[in-house]
Design an enzyme around this catalytic site. Structure first.
Site, PDB file in Angstrom:
ATOM      1  N   ASN A   1       0.833  -1.200   0.000  1.00 55.67           N
ATOM      2  CA  ASN A   1       0.000   0.000   0.000  1.00 55.67           C
ATOM      3  C   ASN A   1       0.871   1.255   0.000  1.00 55.67           C
ATOM      4  OD1 ASN A   1       0.847  -0.655   2.694  1.00 55.67           O
ATOM      5  ND2 ASN A   1      -0.522   0.944   3.419  1.00 55.67           N
TER       6      ASN A   1
ATOM      7  N   ASP B   1      -4.582   0.339   4.278  1.00 55.73           N
ATOM      8  CA  ASP B   1      -3.456  -0.585   4.431  1.00 55.73           C
ATOM      9  C   ASP B   1      -3.816  -1.980   3.907  1.00 55.73           C
ATOM     10  OD1 ASP B   1      -0.923  -1.542   5.144  1.00 55.73           O
ATOM     11  OD2 ASP B   1      -1.539  -2.041   7.186  1.00 55.73           O
TER      12      ASP B   1
ATOM     13  N   VAL C   1       3.680  -8.178  14.205  1.00 57.59           N
ATOM     14  CA  VAL C   1       3.009  -6.973  14.685  1.00 57.59           C
ATOM     15  C   VAL C   1       1.829  -7.292  15.596  1.00 57.59           C
ATOM     16  CG1 VAL C   1       1.501  -6.794  12.662  1.00 57.59           C
ATOM     17  CG2 VAL C   1       2.078  -4.744  13.959  1.00 57.59           C
TER      18      VAL C   1
ATOM     19  N   CYS D   1       4.605  -1.375  19.667  1.00 52.36           N
ATOM     20  CA  CYS D   1       5.474  -2.343  20.353  1.00 52.36           C
ATOM     21  C   CYS D   1       4.936  -2.749  21.722  1.00 52.36           C
ATOM     22  CB  CYS D   1       6.882  -1.773  20.525  1.00 52.36           C
ATOM     23  SG  CYS D   1       7.820  -1.615  18.992  1.00 52.36           S
ATOM     24  N   HIS D   2       4.393  -1.784  22.466  1.00 54.24           N
ATOM     25  CA  HIS D   2       4.023  -2.055  23.855  1.00 54.24           C
ATOM     26  C   HIS D   2       2.558  -2.432  24.034  1.00 54.24           C
ATOM     27  CE1 HIS D   2       7.832  -1.017  25.823  1.00 54.24           C
ATOM     28  NE2 HIS D   2       7.963  -0.084  24.897  1.00 54.24           N
TER      29      HIS D   2
ATOM     30  N   MET E   1      15.168  -0.343  22.761  1.00 57.68           N
ATOM     31  CA  MET E   1      14.221   0.763  22.904  1.00 57.68           C
ATOM     32  C   MET E   1      14.803   2.008  22.245  1.00 57.68           C
ATOM     33  SD  MET E   1      11.498   2.246  24.020  1.00 57.68           S
ATOM     34  CE  MET E   1      11.057   3.989  24.175  1.00 57.68           C
TER      35      MET E   1
END
Length: 434
Positions: free
Chosen positions: A16, A61, A291, A360-361, A399
């Protein structure tokens, strides 16, 4: 990619555009060729032979990078050389791979962004308001797709395609003139709003799809999404690993469950099979990630869904056993204090968290189990929050620094939101019974 040596064509699916929102990416509109398309290319010259765009002017997306499968199918009594794909957008496409002509396209799951694909024009008939120019929307599928990169498989014996199907709603909002390009995850589609999607509306399945009849032959439901790719064999078997940590074998023609193995780890990869010295093996790279495992939060942090990276190899007379899964002792529960900041500050922190941290968190501060859950971050982490987020104090541990993207004031708002979520969850767990 897939290659037809007889036609000398290489088939490639494309991704996309960025930002996702076409109104921001391409204010004048248009299809944005060749995004979200299937391309047929002459491999020696790189020249385009034909293309088919599955999602013109994509704003959601909806990539077309999912598995491309070549087969010969009997369509209306005529053998056809076809190309099949189940991309993110939720329609199963059958194309004539010689010239790219659309043969059929039908929904293989819950799809609300388009009513159908017009077989005359080859274009989707979009639902009203689906481009979210004026109003935020909730729709199916989401950026996770009805089918993502987890490979499907085709069995010529049954004539069925075995798809790792998933059902996850998408939340979209037009950031429009408010959109600011940052060194972060830029979508211009209100990605941060998805933090409130409840896990109860998320599910997955192994879907056996008939590409000629364009309908499901059978389905095995799963409690959540992000299950592994599939392998179909000539012995009428379908193998698949799941997010919840099992390896399954089903009868390819009926979907009957035949065998299960507790893998002690979520599985996202596809199995493969090989023969050595006259003995057949099935192998799978067991391991949990991607993801969904990062952003998924509560639905992605269940028993069996942790990561234990192993190569598992099976044979009919295999006798080996996995070691007992280790049990990690939980830390004593901290008693948090209420956050006294103004609600507007906490709300601003929520939006910033969704844009910069949730990938990520975890959505809503609930970690998917692969990285730290910030609600349980230590006192030292809280004390040095600014140094970690802005100055990269934990860069050696993966991080990154957001010094070029966030201000100290914005970091403080994110911290307030994280602390408020910790208190909300604690209060809910310890509320007196009704």
């Amino acid at each position: 990619m897939a290659y037809d040596p007889e036609l000398d064509l290489l088939y490639v699916g494309t991704g996309n555009g960025s930002p996702w929102n076409r109104e921001v990416r391409s204010p004048g509109g248009g299809d944005n060729l060749y995004l979200s398309s299937i391309l047929a290319i002459r491999p020696d010259s790189g020249k385009l032979a034909w293309h088919y765009q599955v999602t013109p002017g994509d704003s959601w997306d909806f990539t077309a990078t999912q598995q491309i499968t070549l087969a010969e199918l009997n369509i209306a009594g005529t053998p056809r050389k076809v190309l099949m794909q189940a991309p993110k957008n939720g329609f199963f496409y059958v194309l004539d791979r010689t010239d790219g002509k659309l043969i059929s396209a039908e929904k293989f799951g819950k799809v609300t962004w388009a009513e159908k694909v017009d077989l005359t024009t080859g274009r989707p008939v979009e639902a009203p308001g689906v481009r979210y120019e004026k109003q935020p929307i909730v729709m199916w599928p989401s950026p996770f797709g009805a089918h993502n990169w987890h490979s499907m498989s085709f069995n010529p014996g049954t004539g069925l395609v075995y798809i790792p199907y998933q059902e996850v709603p998408g939340v979209y909002r037009n950031e429009g003139k408010d959109f600011v390009v940052r060194k972060a995850f830029n979508t211009a589609a209100g990605f941060a709003d998805a933090t409130d999607v409840p896990s109860a509306v998320v599910s997955g399945a192994l879907l056996a799809w008939d590409p000629v009849k364009q309908k499901a032959a059978w389905t095995v439901p799963y409690p959540t999404h992000w299950n592994g790719g599939t392998l179909s064999t000539a012995g009428n078997l379908v193998f698949q690993g799941t997010a919840s940590g099992q390896m399954h074998a089903y009868a390819a023609d009926s979907g009957q469950a035949l065998w299960q193995f507790e893998a002690q780890s979520g599985i996202v990869a596809a199995p493969m099979t090989f023969e050595l010295a006259g003995r057949q093996y099935v192998a799978i790279m067991a391991g949990w990630g991607g993801v969904a495992a990062l952003t998924g939060g509560e639905s992605m942090n269940q028993p069996g869904m942790q990561n234990r990276s192993r190569l598992l190899v099976f044979a009919l007379d295999g006798k080996a056993r996995l070691p007992d899964a280790s049990v990690v002792a939980s830390a004593p529960e901290r008693v948090p204090v209420p956050v006294t900041a103004a609600p507007a500050q906490v709300l601003a922190g929520k939006q910033l968290y969704g844009q910069f941290c949730s990938v990520c968190h975890g959505m809503g501060t609930i970690s998917g189990g692969l990285v730290a859950d910030l609600r349980q971050s230590s006192a030292a982490t809280r004390e040095h929050f600014q140094q970690i987020v802005l100055q990269g104090a934990l860069k050696p541990l993966g991080m990154p620094s957001f010094e070029d993207a966030l201000t100290p004031e914005e970091v403080e708002r994110i911290k307030l939101y994280v602390m408020s979520r910790e208190y909300e969850d604690y209060a809910a767990r310890h509320a007196p019974a009704p």
